[in-house]
Design a protein around this motif. Structure first.
Motif, PDB file in Angstrom:
ATOM      1  N   VAL A 159       0.842  -1.204   0.000  1.00  0.00           N
ATOM      2  CA  VAL A 159       0.000   0.000   0.000  1.00  0.00           C
ATOM      3  C   VAL A 159       0.876   1.252   0.000  1.00  0.00           C
ATOM      4  N   ALA A 160       1.938   1.220   0.813  1.00  0.00           N
ATOM      5  CA  ALA A 160       2.872   2.357   0.817  1.00  0.00           C
ATOM      6  C   ALA A 160       3.514   2.529  -0.555  1.00  0.00           C
ATOM      7  N   ASP A 161       3.872   1.417  -1.195  1.00  0.00           N
ATOM      8  CA  ASP A 161       4.452   1.486  -2.547  1.00  0.00           C
ATOM      9  C   ASP A 161       3.485   2.159  -3.520  1.00  0.00           C
ATOM     10  N   LEU A 162       2.215   1.749  -3.470  1.00  0.00           N
ATOM     11  CA  LEU A 162       1.254   2.348  -4.412  1.00  0.00           C
ATOM     12  C   LEU A 162       1.087   3.840  -4.121  1.00  0.00           C
ATOM     13  N   ALA A 163       1.111   4.219  -2.849  1.00  0.00           N
ATOM     14  CA  ALA A 163       0.993   5.636  -2.522  1.00  0.00           C
ATOM     15  C   ALA A 163       2.126   6.442  -3.163  1.00  0.00           C
ATOM     16  N   VAL A 164       3.349   5.919  -3.062  1.00  0.00           N
ATOM     17  CA  VAL A 164       4.490   6.603  -3.687  1.00  0.00           C
ATOM     18  C   VAL A 164       4.314   6.616  -5.210  1.00  0.00           C
ATOM     19  N   GLY A 165       3.856   5.495  -5.759  1.00  0.00           N
ATOM     20  CA  GLY A 165       3.639   5.412  -7.205  1.00  0.00           C
ATOM     21  C   GLY A 165       2.593   6.407  -7.688  1.00  0.00           C
ATOM     22  N   LEU A 166       1.480   6.520  -6.969  1.00  0.00           N
ATOM     23  CA  LEU A 166       0.437   7.478  -7.350  1.00  0.00           C
ATOM     24  C   LEU A 166       0.961   8.916  -7.222  1.00  0.00           C
ATOM     25  N   LEU A 167       1.715   9.164  -6.157  1.00  0.00           N
ATOM     26  CA  LEU A 167       2.252  10.514  -5.943  1.00  0.00           C
ATOM     27  C   LEU A 167       3.190  10.908  -7.078  1.00  0.00           C
ATOM     28  N   LEU A 168       4.106  10.009  -7.442  1.00  0.00           N
ATOM     29  CA  LEU A 168       5.014  10.303  -8.557  1.00  0.00           C
ATOM     30  C   LEU A 168       4.244  10.418  -9.871  1.00  0.00           C
ATOM     31  N   ALA A 169       3.206   9.592 -10.040  1.00  0.00           N
ATOM     32  CA  ALA A 169       2.406   9.663 -11.277  1.00  0.00           C
ATOM     33  C   ALA A 169       1.723  11.023 -11.404  1.00  0.00           C
ATOM     34  N   VAL A 170       1.260  11.562 -10.266  1.00  0.00           N
ATOM     35  CA  VAL A 170       0.590  12.878 -10.307  1.00  0.00           C
ATOM     36  C   VAL A 170       1.622  13.987 -10.505  1.00  0.00           C
ATOM     37  N   LEU A 171       2.650  14.014  -9.648  1.00  0.00           N
ATOM     38  CA  LEU A 171       3.622  15.116  -9.704  1.00  0.00           C
ATOM     39  C   LEU A 171       4.364  15.121 -11.031  1.00  0.00           C
ATOM     40  N   ARG A 172       4.777  13.948 -11.501  1.00  0.00           N
ATOM     41  CA  ARG A 172       5.619  13.866 -12.692  1.00  0.00           C
ATOM     42  C   ARG A 172       4.814  13.542 -13.945  1.00  0.00           C
ATOM     43  N   LYS A 173       3.491  13.582 -13.855  1.00  0.00           N
ATOM     44  CA  LYS A 173       2.589  13.435 -15.007  1.00  0.00           C
ATOM     45  C   LYS A 173       2.877  12.148 -15.786  1.00  0.00           C
ATOM     46  N   ILE A 174       3.122  11.060 -15.056  1.00  0.00           N
ATOM     47  CA  ILE A 174       3.533   9.825 -15.719  1.00  0.00           C
ATOM     48  C   ILE A 174       2.394   9.198 -16.523  1.00  0.00           C
ATOM     49  N   SER A 175       1.195   9.119 -15.952  1.00  0.00           N
ATOM     50  CA  SER A 175       0.087   8.521 -16.709  1.00  0.00           C
ATOM     51  C   SER A 175      -0.308   9.412 -17.877  1.00  0.00           C
ATOM     52  N   ALA A 176      -0.305  10.723 -17.640  1.00  0.00           N
ATOM     53  CA  ALA A 176      -0.635  11.657 -18.726  1.00  0.00           C
ATOM     54  C   ALA A 176       0.422  11.575 -19.831  1.00  0.00           C
ATOM     55  N   GLY A 177       1.682  11.435 -19.449  1.00  0.00           N
ATOM     56  CA  GLY A 177       2.764  11.328 -20.427  1.00  0.00           C
ATOM     57  C   GLY A 177       2.662  10.053 -21.244  1.00  0.00           C
ATOM     58  N   ASN A 178       2.287   8.967 -20.577  1.00  0.00           N
ATOM     59  CA  ASN A 178       2.103   7.687 -21.260  1.00  0.00           C
ATOM     60  C   ASN A 178       1.008   7.805 -22.323  1.00  0.00           C
ATOM     61  N   ARG A 179      -0.096   8.456 -21.936  1.00  0.00           N
ATOM     62  CA  ARG A 179      -1.198   8.646 -22.891  1.00  0.00           C
ATOM     63  C   ARG A 179      -0.752   9.547 -24.045  1.00  0.00           C
ATOM     64  N   PHE A 180      -0.027  10.596 -23.705  1.00  0.00           N
ATOM     65  CA  PHE A 180       0.493  11.556 -24.692  1.00  0.00           C
ATOM     66  C   PHE A 180       1.325  10.833 -25.760  1.00  0.00           C
ATOM     67  N   VAL A 181       2.248   9.989 -25.314  1.00  0.00           N
ATOM     68  CA  VAL A 181       3.107   9.283 -26.284  1.00  0.00           C
ATOM     69  C   VAL A 181       2.298   8.235 -27.044  1.00  0.00           C
ATOM     70  N   LYS A 182       1.465   7.466 -26.320  1.00  0.00           N
ATOM     71  CA  LYS A 182       0.726   6.376 -26.973  1.00  0.00           C
ATOM     72  C   LYS A 182      -0.330   6.887 -27.941  1.00  0.00           C
ATOM     73  N   ASN A 183      -0.796   8.115 -27.722  1.00  0.00           N
ATOM     74  CA  ASN A 183      -1.739   8.712 -28.676  1.00  0.00           C
ATOM     75  C   ASN A 183      -1.021   9.302 -29.885  1.00  0.00           C
ATOM     76  N   GLY A 184       0.307   9.216 -29.880  1.00  0.00           N
ATOM     77  CA  GLY A 184       1.069   9.709 -31.032  1.00  0.00           C
ATOM     78  C   GLY A 184       1.189  11.220 -31.099  1.00  0.00           C
TER      79      GLY A 184
END
Lengths: 329, 329
Positions: free
Chosen positions: B117-142
């Motif tokens: 659970v602590a790992d996922l919290a860090v993962g979600l935090l980095l995903a929000v701050l560093r825009k990781i999920s948004a970046g993944n979508r950005f690249v995958k959408n071409g």
């Protein structure tokens, strides 16, 4: 006559040519404009070579992005060049041999980005193992109410992490991964003294011994395609690879093939061989998290970078020592 | 007659009723079936109450998911019940008052999930701050080749992180965030001895002092809607909230409103007030990363959980002490 103590006393702001332009230049263009006269080749209809020949004959300093290829040919169009400031830590885009031959000093971003790059590596790793980006898409597509189960991810704790390149970024990364319960080992040109992690002189052996490989080495002739098919197969079907170094460290075609055939379990990639082009095959893989080479893209780092870059340029024009001179052997 | 030393010597495997069913039951259903006779209400056309009345009158033990509402009404249909084993750490779905009144023992997942659970919290935090999920979508959408710039994220280092609930998960989280350079403080019912972090007895004061709030407290009457509009506004326009506790800890309508109006900067949410329903308004926000309550969903944790759950059930039927008995005051 007293020596000028700062640039504001120099009547004409010094001239620099901006090559790329680097991403930071867009964010801080006003600040740069207030300190320097800027040559902006990309705003001219002229081809780069003609532009430089026409306007940059006497230009002594260049500000250069990390993806702009500063080849001997481009350097030949800048006969008065004495300084290159690159906004990257990496130097693989600059013909350093030619710079040394001509006595052109090079300054880089030093270790200013190490923490941010290590942070992104951890973020990508957790995103892959814990399916964070895939989960986000799953919920946002409205699939959750219909599908009862979401696939299980993998625990980061107890994983054997092989760090490829234990420089400033690699050490920041190891420090972050230890409290997750990871077992760290590394490969680099030389064994590091005073480091508690197991050293593998052979990248293949490191891959055999690791569940996860994280690449944070420089791209050089020695590291180009270091991660080839053999290394990927050694990492194995449960293996995950994270690349926040340079695309060319991996043989990208082989990586795509190994992901497609399930020879490795997943990947988190911030860098690619032919950016901004990314192999389309990767777009469909839920176990692959892609990132647009933005490991250094934080507001805080850009602020620090602006200070470092303008500090180097100002030091040069004031005949002071550069802040982050690259030592060339 | 000698006492039975293990279950294999008992001729008829003991009977348990499975409520939910929990996600682990799907993964380990064969293993459970080999040890116990299983009542599976969800496979019957009968409504739950009728099924239990018809088949579970003498059933002494229940295996229960973390989202199944084990109310007094359901318990009333299980008159012989002596043990509830829940696959969750949280107990908010169980009527503990009624269990205590009837002398029903409760065993939970204890701290088995804390690291994940602590790992996922860090993962979600980095995903929000560093825009990781948004970046993944950005690249995958071409989009990358067309749009030169990708928006800057935010550095995790130097951020003030307020942990809400410094139990087993909160401590795991603090340990992980320290090497990123975060400054940790916390709110909980009581100040913890031997903890180096600043304690805020008032959640509002913690929000004022924090850049990031991470919720990892239990859901109780006291913590229900603890994160209300006032706390969110105190966190502020640059603030980020991560919830890996329970949806009800946040007033979800107010959270959606604050995200929509930019009163806070972003959120990473694994839990929601009415799972699996998630407010549709959140689907369009790039600064919000959503996760289908899967903080404990790793293959490794499920293996550990299976051992713990079956260990509790076996201990019960052998009249041995439970492995993870919940102490009820």
């Amino acid at each position: 006559m007293a020596e000028d103590k700062n640039l504001s006393k120099i009547q004409q702001p010094p001239e620099i040519v901006v090559l790329g332009p680097p991403a930071i230049f867009r964010t801080y263009s006003k600040e740069f404009s207030s300190k320097f006269r800027l040559l902006k080749p990309w705003e001219s209809p002229l081809p780069l070579a003609e532009f430089l020949e026409a306007h940059a004959h006497s230009t002594r300093a260049a500000l250069c992005s990390g993806v702009f290829s500063l080849s001997a040919a481009v350097l030949a169009n800048l006969p008065s060049l004495q300084l290159v400031v690159t906004t990257s830590a990496g130097l693989n885009h600059i013909d350093l041999v030619e710079c040394r031959r001509r006595g052109i000093a090079v300054a880089n971003a030093a270790n200013i980005f190490s923490a941010d790059v290590a942070d992104l590596a951890v973020g990508l790793l957790l995103a892959v193992l814990r399916k964070i980006s895939a989960g986000n898409r799953f919920v946002k597509n409205g699939f959750w109410p219909d599908l009862e189960t979401y696939p299980l991810g993998f625990k980061l704790g107890c994983k054997k992490v092989g760090i490829v390149g234990l420089g400033s970024i690699g050490l920041e990364l190891a420090k972050r991964l230890e409290p997750f319960g990871c077992e760290i080992s590394y490969h680099s040109r030389n064994k590091k003294p005073f480091v508690p992690y197991v050293f593998y002189p052979d990248i293949f052996e490191l891959a055999v011994a690791s569940d996860i490989l994280i690449l944070c080495c420089a791209l050089t002739e020695q590291t180009h395609h270091m991660i080839n098919r053999g290394v990927l197969l050694a990492l194995g079907k449960k293996g995950v690879i994270i690349n926040i170094a340079r695309g060319g460290v991996i043989d990208e075609k082989e990586l795509v093939a190994c992901l497609a055939s399930g020879e490795i379990a997943g990947a988190g990639l911030d860098v690619f061989e032919n950016e901004p082009c990314v192999p389309n095959e990767l777009f469909g893989f839920d176990n692959v998290v892609l990132s647009p080479h933005c490991a250094v893209f934080t507001e805080e780092s850009f602020g620090d970078l602006y200070e470092l870059v303008s500090g180097n340029l100002e030091a040069f024009f004031l005949n002071k020592p550069l802040v982050s001179l690259v030592e060339m052997e």
